[in-house]
Write a protein that holds these residues in place. Structure first.
Motif, mmCIF file in Angstrom:
data_model
loop_
_atom_site.group_PDB
_atom_site.id
_atom_site.type_symbol
_atom_site.label_atom_id
_atom_site.label_comp_id
_atom_site.label_asym_id
_atom_site.label_seq_id
_atom_site.Cartn_x
_atom_site.Cartn_y
_atom_site.Cartn_z
ATOM 1 N N ALA A 130 46.648 37.690 40.491
ATOM 2 C CA ALA A 130 46.950 39.082 40.141
ATOM 3 C C ALA A 130 48.020 39.643 41.074
ATOM 4 O O ALA A 130 48.953 40.318 40.627
ATOM 5 N N ASP A 131 47.906 39.352 42.362
ATOM 6 C CA ASP A 131 48.893 39.814 43.338
ATOM 7 C C ASP A 131 50.279 39.256 43.019
ATOM 8 O O ASP A 131 51.273 39.988 43.062
ATOM 9 N N GLN A 132 50.351 37.980 42.683
ATOM 10 C CA GLN A 132 51.638 37.363 42.349
ATOM 11 C C GLN A 132 52.245 38.002 41.096
ATOM 12 O O GLN A 132 53.454 38.238 41.036
ATOM 13 N N ILE A 133 51.399 38.296 40.115
ATOM 14 C CA ILE A 133 51.892 38.921 38.885
ATOM 15 C C ILE A 133 52.379 40.335 39.162
ATOM 16 O O ILE A 133 53.439 40.744 38.684
ATOM 17 N N VAL A 134 51.630 41.103 39.961
ATOM 18 C CA VAL A 134 52.061 42.460 40.316
ATOM 19 C C VAL A 134 53.394 42.407 41.051
ATOM 20 O O VAL A 134 54.314 43.181 40.748
ATOM 21 N N THR A 135 53.527 41.498 41.994
ATOM 22 C CA THR A 135 54.777 41.376 42.739
ATOM 23 C C THR A 135 55.937 41.063 41.798
ATOM 24 O O THR A 135 57.011 41.677 41.896
ATOM 25 N N TRP A 165 45.880 41.336 31.001
ATOM 26 C CA TRP A 165 46.187 41.842 32.339
ATOM 27 C C TRP A 165 45.015 42.651 32.885
ATOM 28 O O TRP A 165 44.562 42.448 34.008
ATOM 29 N N LEU A 166 44.500 43.563 32.092
ATOM 30 C CA LEU A 166 43.380 44.386 32.550
ATOM 31 C C LEU A 166 42.128 43.538 32.777
ATOM 32 O O LEU A 166 41.364 43.797 33.718
ATOM 33 N N GLU A 167 41.927 42.522 31.955
ATOM 34 C CA GLU A 167 40.796 41.612 32.157
ATOM 35 C C GLU A 167 40.948 40.861 33.477
ATOM 36 O O GLU A 167 39.988 40.717 34.244
ATOM 37 N N LEU A 168 42.159 40.395 33.773
ATOM 38 C CA LEU A 168 42.409 39.699 35.034
ATOM 39 C C LEU A 168 42.160 40.622 36.224
ATOM 40 O O LEU A 168 41.551 40.212 37.218
ATOM 41 N N VAL A 169 42.606 41.860 36.131
ATOM 42 C CA VAL A 169 42.391 42.817 37.220
ATOM 43 C C VAL A 169 40.896 43.016 37.454
ATOM 44 O O VAL A 169 40.439 43.040 38.601
ATOM 45 N N ALA A 170 40.127 43.138 36.385
ATOM 46 C CA ALA A 170 38.674 43.317 36.529
ATOM 47 C C ALA A 170 38.034 42.092 37.180
ATOM 48 O O ALA A 170 37.193 42.222 38.075
ATOM 49 N N ILE A 171 38.436 40.903 36.767
ATOM 50 C CA ILE A 171 37.899 39.668 37.356
ATOM 51 C C ILE A 171 38.291 39.568 38.821
ATOM 52 O O ILE A 171 37.470 39.246 39.680
ATOM 53 N N GLY A 221 39.297 36.125 45.622
ATOM 54 C CA GLY A 221 39.735 34.732 45.709
ATOM 55 C C GLY A 221 40.992 34.418 44.936
ATOM 56 O O GLY A 221 41.979 35.163 44.969
ATOM 57 N N ALA A 222 40.954 33.290 44.213
ATOM 58 C CA ALA A 222 42.132 32.775 43.519
ATOM 59 C C ALA A 222 42.644 33.751 42.469
ATOM 60 O O ALA A 222 43.861 33.913 42.311
ATOM 61 N N LYS A 223 41.758 34.413 41.750
ATOM 62 C CA LYS A 223 42.205 35.355 40.716
ATOM 63 C C LYS A 223 42.903 36.563 41.344
ATOM 64 O O LYS A 223 43.866 37.082 40.791
ATOM 65 N N ALA A 224 42.426 36.994 42.499
ATOM 66 C CA ALA A 224 43.101 38.088 43.193
ATOM 67 C C ALA A 224 44.499 37.655 43.628
ATOM 68 O O ALA A 224 45.449 38.443 43.561
ATOM 69 N N ASN A 225 44.642 36.407 44.052
ATOM 70 C CA ASN A 225 45.966 35.898 44.432
ATOM 71 C C ASN A 225 46.898 35.843 43.233
ATOM 72 O O ASN A 225 48.074 36.200 43.331
ATOM 73 N N LEU A 243 44.783 25.296 35.821
ATOM 74 C CA LEU A 243 45.188 25.466 34.425
ATOM 75 C C LEU A 243 45.202 26.952 34.068
ATOM 76 O O LEU A 243 46.203 27.459 33.538
ATOM 77 N N VAL A 244 44.114 27.668 34.357
ATOM 78 C CA VAL A 244 44.038 29.093 34.024
ATOM 79 C C VAL A 244 45.104 29.873 34.793
ATOM 80 O O VAL A 244 45.768 30.750 34.226
ATOM 81 N N ASP A 245 45.307 29.548 36.058
ATOM 82 C CA ASP A 245 46.355 30.220 36.841
ATOM 83 C C ASP A 245 47.723 29.997 36.211
ATOM 84 O O ASP A 245 48.513 30.938 36.071
ATOM 85 N N ASP A 246 48.007 28.754 35.816
ATOM 86 C CA ASP A 246 49.298 28.454 35.187
ATOM 87 C C ASP A 246 49.448 29.187 33.860
ATOM 88 O O ASP A 246 50.536 29.674 33.531
ATOM 89 N N VAL A 247 48.367 29.277 33.087
ATOM 90 C CA VAL A 247 48.415 30.005 31.820
ATOM 91 C C VAL A 247 48.708 31.485 32.075
ATOM 92 O O VAL A 247 49.535 32.089 31.388
ATOM 93 N N LEU A 248 48.060 32.064 33.077
ATOM 94 C CA LEU A 248 48.295 33.480 33.386
ATOM 95 C C LEU A 248 49.737 33.724 33.829
ATOM 96 O O LEU A 248 50.361 34.710 33.426
ATOM 97 N N HIS A 249 50.280 32.832 34.630
ATOM 98 C CA HIS A 249 51.682 32.961 35.047
ATOM 99 C C HIS A 249 52.612 32.791 33.843
ATOM 100 O O HIS A 249 53.623 33.501 33.732
ATOM 101 N N TYR A 250 52.278 31.886 32.960
ATOM 102 C CA TYR A 250 53.079 31.669 31.748
ATOM 103 C C TYR A 250 53.078 32.949 30.899
ATOM 104 O O TYR A 250 54.126 33.373 30.410
ATOM 105 N N ILE A 251 51.909 33.565 30.747
ATOM 106 C CA ILE A 251 51.812 34.812 29.991
ATOM 107 C C ILE A 251 52.638 35.904 30.665
ATOM 108 O O ILE A 251 53.360 36.657 29.996
#
Length: 174
Positions: free
Chosen positions: A119-124, A101-107, A113-117, A50-58
Motif C-alpha cells: 500500500a505504501d509503495q502504491i501511495v508513493t 484500493w480501498l480493500e487493500l487499505v483496509a487489509i 506487514g507486507a500489505k502495508a508495504n 503473486l498477490v503483491d505483483d498483481v496489486l502493483h500491476y493493477i
C-alpha cells in the motif's frame, strides 16, 4: 504455448478486479489464468509475491489509464486534477480498481506487514503521478487526501455527499 508473466498478471488482475482480494487464493487464481497453482508459484515464488505483483500491476494499469484520460498532458491546478481524477474514478473501468484500493487499505490497516508495504509503495507511486500532473507539485498530498476521502464516502453509500464536497472544493479552489 507457455504463459508469460505479463499474460498471467493480466488474467490474474482481471480476476482480482472482478472478485476482490478475498478470493485471491491460489486455486481460483490459477483457474482464472488457465494454469495450475504450481505454475503460479513457479512464476511468482509464493502466493504473497503473486498477490503483491498483481496489486502493483493493477496500480500500473490505473496510472496508465489515468494518463490516457488526460489527453492534453498539460499540468493542472489541484482542483482541476481532483475533478479529472473523480470523473475517471466514476467510469465503469476504474470503479473496480478503486474498490480494490480501498480493500487493500483496509487489509493493510488490519494486518500491517507486507500489505502495508505494498500500500505504501502504491501511495508513493500515485503521489509521484499526481505531482507530475499538477502546476504545483507540492499540492499532490492535498489532491490525494481529498480524492481518498471522496472514494471512501462513495463506497460508504454517500455518493451525493462526495459530489457536494467536490463541488464545494472546486468553488473554494477556483
Amino acid at each position: 504455448m507457455a504463459l508469460t508473466t505479463d499474460a498471467l498478471l493480466q488474467s490474474l488482475s482481471d480476476h482480482v478486479l472482478a472478485h476482490g482480494l478475498q478470493t485471491a487464493s491460489l486455486r481460483p487464481l490459477a483457474k482464472a489464468a488457465g494454469t495450475s497453482d504450481r505454475m503460479l508459484i513457479y512464476h511468482f515464488g509464493s502466493k504473497e509475491a503473486l498477490v503483491d505483483d498483481v496489486l502493483h500491476y493493477i496500480a500500473d494499469r490505473m496510472a496508465h489509464d489515468l494518463t490516457a484520460l488526460l489527453t492534453d498532458q498539460r499540468s493542472r491546478s489541484a482542483g482541476a486534477l481532483l475533478e479529472n481524477l473523480w470523473q475517471a474514478a466514476q467510469s465503469e473501468t476504474m470503479r473496480p480498481t478503486m474498490r480494490i484500493w480501498l480493500e487493500l487499505v483496509a487489509i493493510a490497516s488490519r494486518e500491517g506487514g507486507a500489505k502495508a508495504n505494498v500500500a505504501d509503495q502504491i501511495v508513493t507511486g500515485f503521489l509521484d503521478w499526481t505531482a507530475a500532473h499538477l502546476t504545483d507539485p507540492e499540492d499532490a498530498p492535498f489532491v490525494l487526501t481529498q480524492f481518498e476521502g471522496l472514494l471512501v464516502l462513495q463506497e460508504a453509500g454517500h455518493a451525493a455527499t462526495a459530489a457536494t464536497g467536490l463541488k464545494r472544493l472546486r468553488e473554494k479552489l477556483g
